[in-house]
Write a protein that holds these residues in place. Structure first.
Motif, PDB file in Angstrom:
ATOM      1  N   SER A 195       0.840  -1.188   0.000  1.00  0.00           N
ATOM      2  CA  SER A 195       0.000   0.000   0.000  1.00  0.00           C
ATOM      3  C   SER A 195       0.879   1.241   0.000  1.00  0.00           C
ATOM      4  CB  SER A 195      -0.911   0.003   1.234  1.00  0.00           C
ATOM      5  OG  SER A 195      -1.681   1.175   1.278  1.00  0.00           O
ATOM      6  N   ALA A 196       0.728   2.057  -1.042  1.00  0.00           N
ATOM      7  CA  ALA A 196       1.479   3.315  -1.138  1.00  0.00           C
ATOM      8  C   ALA A 196       0.482   4.451  -1.333  1.00  0.00           C
ATOM      9  CB  ALA A 196       2.472   3.260  -2.295  1.00  0.00           C
ATOM     10  N   LEU A 197      -0.517   4.479  -0.440  1.00  0.00           N
ATOM     11  CA  LEU A 197      -1.607   5.451  -0.537  1.00  0.00           C
ATOM     12  C   LEU A 197      -1.381   6.659   0.360  1.00  0.00           C
ATOM     13  CD1 LEU A 197      -4.550   2.886  -0.582  1.00  0.00           C
ATOM     14  CD2 LEU A 197      -3.599   4.131  -2.526  1.00  0.00           C
ATOM     15  N   GLY A 198      -0.135   6.837   0.777  1.00  0.00           N
ATOM     16  CA  GLY A 198       0.203   8.024   1.563  1.00  0.00           C
ATOM     17  C   GLY A 198       0.059   7.795   3.056  1.00  0.00           C
ATOM     18  N   ILE A 199       0.568   8.738   3.831  1.00  0.00           N
ATOM     19  CA  ILE A 199       0.461   8.690   5.284  1.00  0.00           C
ATOM     20  C   ILE A 199      -0.067  10.023   5.791  1.00  0.00           C
ATOM     21  CG2 ILE A 199       2.280   6.978   5.609  1.00  0.00           C
ATOM     22  CD1 ILE A 199       4.159   9.267   6.330  1.00  0.00           C
ATOM     23  N   THR A 200      -0.704   9.969   6.953  1.00  0.00           N
ATOM     24  CA  THR A 200      -1.213  11.171   7.608  1.00  0.00           C
ATOM     25  C   THR A 200      -0.588  11.261   8.989  1.00  0.00           C
ATOM     26  OG1 THR A 200      -3.328  10.991   6.438  1.00  0.00           O
ATOM     27  CG2 THR A 200      -3.260  12.399   8.398  1.00  0.00           C
ATOM     28  N   ALA A 201       0.130  12.335   9.244  1.00  0.00           N
ATOM     29  CA  ALA A 201       0.765  12.512  10.547  1.00  0.00           C
ATOM     30  C   ALA A 201      -0.292  12.815  11.602  1.00  0.00           C
ATOM     31  CB  ALA A 201       1.794  13.644  10.491  1.00  0.00           C
ATOM     32  N   ARG A 202      -0.146  12.205  12.757  1.00  0.00           N
ATOM     33  CA  ARG A 202      -1.057  12.470  13.869  1.00  0.00           C
ATOM     34  C   ARG A 202      -0.493  13.647  14.673  1.00  0.00           C
ATOM     35  NH1 ARG A 202      -2.004   8.319  17.568  1.00  0.00           N
ATOM     36  NH2 ARG A 202      -4.211   8.890  17.678  1.00  0.00           N
ATOM     37  N   SER A 203      -0.557  14.815  14.045  1.00  0.00           N
ATOM     38  CA  SER A 203       0.110  16.000  14.606  1.00  0.00           C
ATOM     39  C   SER A 203      -0.863  17.123  14.936  1.00  0.00           C
ATOM     40  CB  SER A 203       1.161  16.509  13.611  1.00  0.00           C
ATOM     41  OG  SER A 203       0.565  16.765  12.342  1.00  0.00           O
ATOM     42  N   GLY A 204      -2.134  16.779  15.149  1.00  0.00           N
ATOM     43  CA  GLY A 204      -3.133  17.814  15.438  1.00  0.00           C
ATOM     44  C   GLY A 204      -2.808  18.629  16.670  1.00  0.00           C
ATOM     45  N   LEU A 205      -2.327  17.983  17.727  1.00  0.00           N
ATOM     46  CA  LEU A 205      -1.975  18.723  18.944  1.00  0.00           C
ATOM     47  C   LEU A 205      -0.882  19.744  18.666  1.00  0.00           C
ATOM     48  CD1 LEU A 205      -1.920  15.874  21.635  1.00  0.00           C
ATOM     49  CD2 LEU A 205      -3.588  17.732  21.460  1.00  0.00           C
ATOM     50  N   ALA A 206       0.118  19.335  17.891  1.00  0.00           N
ATOM     51  CA  ALA A 206       1.226  20.242  17.561  1.00  0.00           C
ATOM     52  C   ALA A 206       0.753  21.394  16.699  1.00  0.00           C
ATOM     53  CB  ALA A 206       2.326  19.459  16.844  1.00  0.00           C
ATOM     54  N   GLU A 207      -0.134  21.108  15.765  1.00  0.00           N
ATOM     55  CA  GLU A 207      -0.644  22.162  14.891  1.00  0.00           C
ATOM     56  C   GLU A 207      -1.413  23.206  15.688  1.00  0.00           C
ATOM     57  OE1 GLU A 207      -3.320  22.627  10.804  1.00  0.00           O
ATOM     58  OE2 GLU A 207      -3.330  20.732  11.914  1.00  0.00           O
ATOM     59  N   ARG A 208      -2.259  22.743  16.608  1.00  0.00           N
ATOM     60  CA  ARG A 208      -3.039  23.693  17.417  1.00  0.00           C
ATOM     61  C   ARG A 208      -2.152  24.472  18.379  1.00  0.00           C
ATOM     62  NH1 ARG A 208      -6.565  19.245  17.005  1.00  0.00           N
ATOM     63  NH2 ARG A 208      -5.917  18.353  19.022  1.00  0.00           N
ATOM     64  N   LEU A 209      -1.011  23.870  18.732  1.00  0.00           N
ATOM     65  CA  LEU A 209      -0.084  24.564  19.622  1.00  0.00           C
ATOM     66  C   LEU A 209       0.759  25.585  18.866  1.00  0.00           C
ATOM     67  CD1 LEU A 209       0.413  24.179  22.684  1.00  0.00           C
ATOM     68  CD2 LEU A 209       2.361  22.749  22.099  1.00  0.00           C
ATOM     69  N   GLY A 210       0.829  25.438  17.529  1.00  0.00           N
ATOM     70  CA  GLY A 210       1.579  26.380  16.701  1.00  0.00           C
ATOM     71  C   GLY A 210       2.996  25.956  16.390  1.00  0.00           C
ATOM     72  N   ALA A 211       3.313  24.668  16.542  1.00  0.00           N
ATOM     73  CA  ALA A 211       4.661  24.189  16.255  1.00  0.00           C
ATOM     74  C   ALA A 211       4.902  24.154  14.747  1.00  0.00           C
ATOM     75  CB  ALA A 211       4.858  22.794  16.846  1.00  0.00           C
ATOM     76  N   ALA A 212       6.146  24.378  14.352  1.00  0.00           N
ATOM     77  CA  ALA A 212       6.504  24.367  12.931  1.00  0.00           C
ATOM     78  C   ALA A 212       6.438  22.940  12.392  1.00  0.00           C
ATOM     79  CB  ALA A 212       7.910  24.929  12.745  1.00  0.00           C
ATOM     80  N   MET A 213       5.843  22.802  11.182  1.00  0.00           N
ATOM     81  CA  MET A 213       5.722  21.500  10.540  1.00  0.00           C
ATOM     82  C   MET A 213       6.055  21.642   9.060  1.00  0.00           C
ATOM     83  SD  MET A 213       2.295  19.920  12.363  1.00  0.00           S
ATOM     84  CE  MET A 213       1.282  21.343  12.022  1.00  0.00           C
TER      85      MET A 213
END
Length: 303
Positions: free
Chosen positions: A231-249
Motif C-alpha cells: 500500500s502506497a496510498l500516503g500517510i497522515t501525521a497524527r500531529s493535530g496537537l502540535a498544529e493547534r499549539l503552533g509548532a513548525a511543521m
C-alpha cells in the motif's frame, strides 16, 4: 502523581515507551498517555531491528518495551490527550485528557506517529499479519525477493515505491485503483524500462488466491494474482496537537525539530514517525533517547 510532571509523553509506541525508559532511569516523573494506535502493532514480524535475529512481532516488541519501562517505575495510562496549551510565563504545558482530567507538565514529548492510507478491505489486519499486504519496503523488501508484487497507489510516492521495490523483484505492477496516473513521458519511460507495469483499471474484488496469494479482479474482468500487495496510498501525521499549539511543521504535517528533538516551541519535543524523518523503529528509539536526555538536562539545569 505530582502537581507538575517533568514530562508528559503522548503516544505509547516504540518512541514513547523508549523515552519513558530513559526518563524513569533519569528519575524523572513522566506519564505516558497511550491510545493504543501504534502502527508497530500491525507488524507481523520485523526482521531489520538489530538484536532479533529471527524477527519479532510488533505487539511482542511493544509489550517488551512497556514491561521494561514499567520495571523502572514508568507510569503508563490508556487514554487520549484532547487539548494541549502552554502555561503562562513559559512554565510548561496543560493537557486536557479524554476523561476530563487536566495535567500540568514542564515538558511534552509527542510520539503519536502516523496513519497509513490503506485499501478498503474487509480482512485488512489479517492480510497484513499473513504478509499479503505490506506498507514498508525498507522494513521487509528482503522478504519478497522475486515475488509477484503489486504497489497500490497513483501519486509520486507510489511511483517511487514501485521503483524501490523493483530492486528486490522483477515482477512489479503499479495499480492505480482506477485513478489516472499523470506522469511526464520521461518518468513513464523509466517505469517501462524497469519492467514495471502500470494498470489504471479499477479493482472490483479482492479474494484469497492459491498458495497464500491474493487475487484481484479488475473492472474489465481480468484477474491478477500477487504474492504481496504494497500500500502506497500516503500517510497522515497524527500531529493535530502540535498544529493547534503552533509548532513548525513541514508540508506533510510532520514536525520539524532540532538535533535534540525539540520543536519550534521550547519544551515541546517530538520523536518517531510524527517527525520529518525515516519511518523506522530503530530511528524512533534513537530519537526518543535524544529527546529524553535533552529533557532531563534542561530540567537538571533548571533545578
Amino acid at each position: 502523581m505530582p502537581s507538575m510532571l517533568d514530562c508528559l509523553i503522548v503516544g505509547g509506541g516504540p518512541a514513547g515507551l523508549t523515552a519513558a525508559i530513559y526518563l524513569a532511569r533519569y528519575r524523572r516523573n513522566a506519564l505516558v498517555v497511550d491510545e493504543a494506535k501504534s502502527r508497530c502493532a500491525w507488524i507481523p514480524n520485523s526482521h531489520n531491528l538489530a538484536g532479533f535475529t529471527g524477527g519479532i512481532r510488533g505487539t511482542d516488541l511493544l509489550a517488551r518495551i512497556r514491561a521494561q519501562a514499567e520495571n523502572y517505575g514508568a507510569c503508563i495510562e490508556a487514554g487520549s490527550v484532547a487539548t494541549l496549551k502552554r502555561l503562562p510565563g513559559g512554565r510548561g504545558f496543560r493537557a486536557g485528557l479524554g476523561d476530563g482530567r487536566e495535567i500540568d507538565a514542564a515538558s511534552v514529548l509527542l510520539a503519536t506517529g502516523v496513519i497509513d492510507g490503506q485499501p478498503r478491505m474487509s480482512y485488512l489486519y489479517e492480510a497484513m499479519q499473513r504478509g499479503l499486504i505490506r506498507v514498508c519496503p525498507i522494513c521487509d523488501g528482503y522478504e519478497v525477493i522475486d515475488r509477484r508484487i503489486a504497489v497500490l497507489g497513483h501519486g509520486a510516492q507510489a511511483v517511487g515505491e514501485a521503483r524501490f521495490i523493483r530492486t528486490y523483484s522483477p515482477y512489479v505492477t503499479l495499480l492505480t485503483l482506477g485513478e489516472p496516473m499523470v506522469l511526464p513521458m520521461e518518468e513513464r519511460g523509466e517505469l517501462d524500462a524497469a519492467g514495471i507495469a502500470v494498470i489504471e483499471e479499477p479493482v472490483t474484488a479482492v479474494a484469497a488466491g492459491e498458495d497464500m496469494s491474493t487475487r484481484l479482479t479488475l473492472e474489465n474482468g481480468h484477474i491478477l494474482d500477487f504474492d504481496t500487495l504494497y500500500s502506497a496510498l500516503g500517510i497522515t501525521a497524527r500531529s493535530g496537537l502540535a498544529e493547534r499549539l503552533g509548532a513548525a511543521m513541514n508540508e506533510d504535517g510532520r514536525l520539524v525539530v532540532d538535533r535534540h528533538q525539540c520543536s519550534s516551541i521550547p519544551g515541546f519535543y517530538a520523536a518517531g514517525d510524527v517527525v520529518s524523518t525515516l519511518n523506522q523503529i530503530a530511528v524512533a528509539m534513537g530519537e526518543a533517547a535524544m529527546a529524553a536526555t535533552a529533557i532531563h538536562n534542561v530540567l537538571r539545569n533548571r533545578d
